[in-house]
Scaffold this motif. Structure first.
Motif, PDB file in Angstrom:
ATOM      1  N   UNK A   1       0.838  -1.208   0.000  1.00 46.12           N
ATOM      2  CA  UNK A   1       0.000   0.000   0.000  1.00 46.12           C
ATOM      3  C   UNK A   1       0.877   1.264   0.000  1.00 46.12           C
ATOM      4  N   UNK A   2       0.451   2.268  -0.803  1.00 44.79           N
ATOM      5  CA  UNK A   2       1.233   3.503  -0.831  1.00 44.79           C
ATOM      6  C   UNK A   2       0.770   4.437   0.291  1.00 44.79           C
ATOM      7  N   UNK A   3       1.740   5.113   0.921  1.00 40.96           N
ATOM      8  CA  UNK A   3       1.331   6.027   2.003  1.00 40.96           C
ATOM      9  C   UNK A   3       2.228   7.261   2.021  1.00 40.96           C
ATOM     10  N   UNK A   4       1.679   8.343   2.569  1.00 38.17           N
ATOM     11  CA  UNK A   4       2.477   9.550   2.742  1.00 38.17           C
ATOM     12  C   UNK A   4       3.060   9.576   4.148  1.00 38.17           C
ATOM     13  N   UNK A   5       4.309  10.047   4.267  1.00 35.66           N
ATOM     14  CA  UNK A   5       4.948  10.073   5.581  1.00 35.66           C
ATOM     15  C   UNK A   5       4.430  11.277   6.382  1.00 35.66           C
ATOM     16  N   UNK A   6       4.778  11.339   7.652  1.00 37.59           N
ATOM     17  CA  UNK A   6       4.398  12.493   8.473  1.00 37.59           C
ATOM     18  C   UNK A   6       5.349  13.669   8.247  1.00 37.59           C
ATOM     19  N   UNK A   7       6.424  13.404   7.535  1.00 40.02           N
ATOM     20  CA  UNK A   7       7.363  14.481   7.240  1.00 40.02           C
ATOM     21  C   UNK A   7       6.757  15.440   6.227  1.00 40.02           C
ATOM     22  N   UNK A   8       7.434  16.564   6.024  1.00 36.67           N
ATOM     23  CA  UNK A   8       6.921  17.526   5.041  1.00 36.67           C
ATOM     24  C   UNK A   8       8.069  17.968   4.149  1.00 36.67           C
ATOM     25  N   UNK A   9       7.724  18.387   2.951  1.00 32.94           N
ATOM     26  CA  UNK A   9       8.723  18.923   2.036  1.00 32.94           C
ATOM     27  C   UNK A   9       8.251  20.299   1.575  1.00 32.94           C
ATOM     28  N   UNK A  10       9.032  21.318   1.899  1.00 35.22           N
ATOM     29  CA  UNK A  10       8.678  22.677   1.478  1.00 35.22           C
ATOM     30  C   UNK A  10       9.672  23.135   0.419  1.00 35.22           C
ATOM     31  N   UNK A  11       9.168  23.734  -0.633  1.00 31.52           N
ATOM     32  CA  UNK A  11      10.054  24.331  -1.638  1.00 31.52           C
ATOM     33  C   UNK A  11       9.868  25.839  -1.510  1.00 31.52           C
ATOM     34  N   UNK A  12      10.921  26.486  -1.073  1.00 36.11           N
ATOM     35  CA  UNK A  12      10.809  27.867  -0.621  1.00 36.11           C
ATOM     36  C   UNK A  12      11.603  28.812  -1.523  1.00 36.11           C
ATOM     37  N   UNK A  13      10.949  29.892  -1.941  1.00 35.08           N
ATOM     38  CA  UNK A  13      11.634  30.918  -2.734  1.00 35.08           C
ATOM     39  C   UNK A  13      12.115  32.024  -1.830  1.00 35.08           C
ATOM     40  N   UNK A  14      13.346  32.470  -2.059  1.00 39.54           N
ATOM     41  CA  UNK A  14      13.911  33.506  -1.185  1.00 39.54           C
ATOM     42  C   UNK A  14      13.475  34.908  -1.588  1.00 39.54           C
ATOM     43  N   UNK A  15      12.797  35.020  -2.728  1.00 37.41           N
ATOM     44  CA  UNK A  15      12.422  36.362  -3.175  1.00 37.41           C
ATOM     45  C   UNK A  15      13.676  37.200  -3.278  1.00 37.41           C
ATOM     46  N   UNK A  16      13.569  38.440  -2.942  1.00 37.92           N
ATOM     47  CA  UNK A  16      14.757  39.291  -2.967  1.00 37.92           C
ATOM     48  C   UNK A  16      14.759  40.084  -1.672  1.00 37.92           C
ATOM     49  N   UNK A  17      15.473  39.543  -0.694  1.00 41.66           N
ATOM     50  CA  UNK A  17      15.614  40.180   0.613  1.00 41.66           C
ATOM     51  C   UNK A  17      14.270  40.604   1.191  1.00 41.66           C
ATOM     52  N   UNK A  18      13.988  41.910   1.265  1.00 39.29           N
ATOM     53  CA  UNK A  18      12.744  42.307   1.947  1.00 39.29           C
ATOM     54  C   UNK A  18      11.495  41.892   1.172  1.00 39.29           C
ATOM     55  N   UNK A  19      11.687  41.362  -0.029  1.00 42.11           N
ATOM     56  CA  UNK A  19      10.526  40.901  -0.802  1.00 42.11           C
ATOM     57  C   UNK A  19      10.202  39.427  -0.554  1.00 42.11           C
ATOM     58  N   UNK A  20      10.813  38.818   0.434  1.00 47.57           N
ATOM     59  CA  UNK A  20      10.546  37.413   0.735  1.00 47.57           C
ATOM     60  C   UNK A  20       9.227  37.308   1.512  1.00 47.57           C
ATOM     61  N   UNK A  21       8.478  36.234   1.258  1.00 47.45           N
ATOM     62  CA  UNK A  21       7.162  36.142   1.906  1.00 47.45           C
ATOM     63  C   UNK A  21       7.277  35.587   3.330  1.00 47.45           C
ATOM     64  N   UNK A  22       6.356  35.980   4.217  1.00 47.91           N
ATOM     65  CA  UNK A  22       6.360  35.434   5.585  1.00 47.91           C
ATOM     66  C   UNK A  22       6.200  33.921   5.594  1.00 47.91           C
ATOM     67  N   UNK A 112       3.887  14.992   1.387  1.00 50.54           N
ATOM     68  CA  UNK A 112       3.130  16.198   1.018  1.00 50.54           C
ATOM     69  C   UNK A 112       4.118  17.327   0.687  1.00 50.54           C
ATOM     70  N   UNK A 113       3.873  18.036  -0.414  1.00 51.98           N
ATOM     71  CA  UNK A 113       4.782  19.129  -0.789  1.00 51.98           C
ATOM     72  C   UNK A 113       4.061  20.476  -0.652  1.00 51.98           C
ATOM     73  N   UNK A 114       4.764  21.446  -0.085  1.00 47.88           N
ATOM     74  CA  UNK A 114       4.238  22.822  -0.022  1.00 47.88           C
ATOM     75  C   UNK A 114       5.181  23.721  -0.807  1.00 47.88           C
ATOM     76  N   UNK A 115       4.632  24.518  -1.702  1.00 47.07           N
ATOM     77  CA  UNK A 115       5.456  25.494  -2.421  1.00 47.07           C
ATOM     78  C   UNK A 115       5.183  26.866  -1.811  1.00 47.07           C
ATOM     79  N   UNK A 116       6.240  27.532  -1.373  1.00 47.97           N
ATOM     80  CA  UNK A 116       6.080  28.872  -0.805  1.00 47.97           C
ATOM     81  C   UNK A 116       6.511  29.903  -1.839  1.00 47.97           C
ATOM     82  N   UNK A 117       5.579  30.616  -2.437  1.00 49.84           N
ATOM     83  CA  UNK A 117       5.939  31.567  -3.480  1.00 49.84           C
ATOM     84  C   UNK A 117       6.665  32.781  -2.905  1.00 49.84           C
ATOM     85  N   UNK A 118       7.462  33.404  -3.728  1.00 46.34           N
ATOM     86  CA  UNK A 118       8.075  34.684  -3.373  1.00 46.34           C
ATOM     87  C   UNK A 118       8.133  35.501  -4.657  1.00 46.34           C
TER      88      UNK A 118
END
Ligand code: SAH
Length: 251
Positions: A1-22, A112-118
């Motif tokens: 059976x396929x299952x998702x782990x309890x871990x998380x994977x975030x793909x995070x953009x650094x934006x440009x210094x003060x333009x980075x998202x919270x 589970x993957x989360x993409x954090x836009x910047x």
């Protein structure tokens, strides 16, 4: 059976210094392991802490970095991949989905993957140049490392057909110098368009340059330059590059 782990994977953009998202800063500081290209790990330092594992590799080791982060997340950790600007624009987000799916097929374990836009380079550069985008725009990378040059040529022609404002990513590198003059020559078919270039946007050594295609000095351009070529309505207003949206302002 396929299952998702309890871990998380975030793909995070650094934006440009003060333009980075919270969202991006929160994901970075709460990660157990952070993977990235050396320059981006350095940029992310203000949000990292000494308890985190850092997996840092050089240029062109993207698959290795992302695979490592996927495996860590599947093993139950909070893993984070950092990239410059926005992670879904010439970044690592798509590779994370591809490698996570491959891993799930091979082992049955997913994550589970989360993409954090910047803010992406085109938006950062646009803000510095004035308001050169303001309507329909094409983001085009001139790098033929992952996209064949004959495909890029067709896309350049399509920009001309649509008279789009065009943001050029990866315009040149130390070894790749032919693509930009070719592209500008093609765009010249629409007229002597206004061009804005920003080097090191929102960094210490930021430089701006606005010219027309005929006057544009290619020497300004390096790997950390974003170029915006206007459409046929783009013009200079008080030294700023502006593409009017069509409001009737002088009636
Ligand atoms: N994911 C990134 C793009 C990576 S592609 C983003 O969303 O911005 C790399 C290209 O982005 C560079 O060749 C350059 O064209 C542009 N770029 C990245 N950082 C920049 C900066 N500080 N100033 C201007 N352009 C930049």
């Amino acid at each position: 059976m396929q299952k998702n782990s309890n871990g998380t994977l975030a793909v995070v953009g650094l934006g440009f210094h003060e333009l980075m998202s919270p969202l991006a800063t929160n994901l970075l500081s709460s990660a157990d392991v952070v993977a990235g290209y050396k320059r981006y790990i350095d940029e992310a330092k203000p949000y990292l802490n000494e308890k985190q594992e850092i997996f840092q590799t050089g240029m062109r080791h993207e698959i290795e970095r992302v695979e490592y982060a996927v495996k860590q997340a599947v093993a139950g950790r909070r893993a984070c991949i950092v990239c410059g600007g926005d992670p879904s624009i010439y970044g690592m987000a798509s590779l994370a989905y591809e490698l996570a799916a491959t891993h799930k097929l091979a082992t049955g374990n997913g994550v589970e993957i989360t993409v954090a836009p910047s803010v992406t380079a085109a938006m950062a550069a646009s803000a510095r140049l004035g308001a050169p985008i303001s309507e329909d725009v094409v983001l085009l990378s001139l790098s033929d490392q992952l996209t064949p040059w004959n495909v890029i040529e067709k896309r350049i022609d399509a920009v001309n057909v649509g008279d789009f404002v065009c943001a050029l990513y990866n315009p040149a590198s130390l070894t790749r110098k032919e693509q930009l003059p070719y592209t500008l020559k093609k765009f010249r078919e629409r007229g002597n368009l206004v061009i804005g270039a920003v080097r090191n946007a929102f960094r210490d050594r930021e430089e701006l340059y606005i010219a027309t295609i005929d006057d544009f000095a290619l020497g300004f351009v390096d790997m950390l330059t974003l170029i915006i070529v206007g459409n046929t309505r783009t013009r200079l207003i008080d030294g700023k590059m502006v593409t009017p949206r069509g409001y009737k302002v002088n009636e």
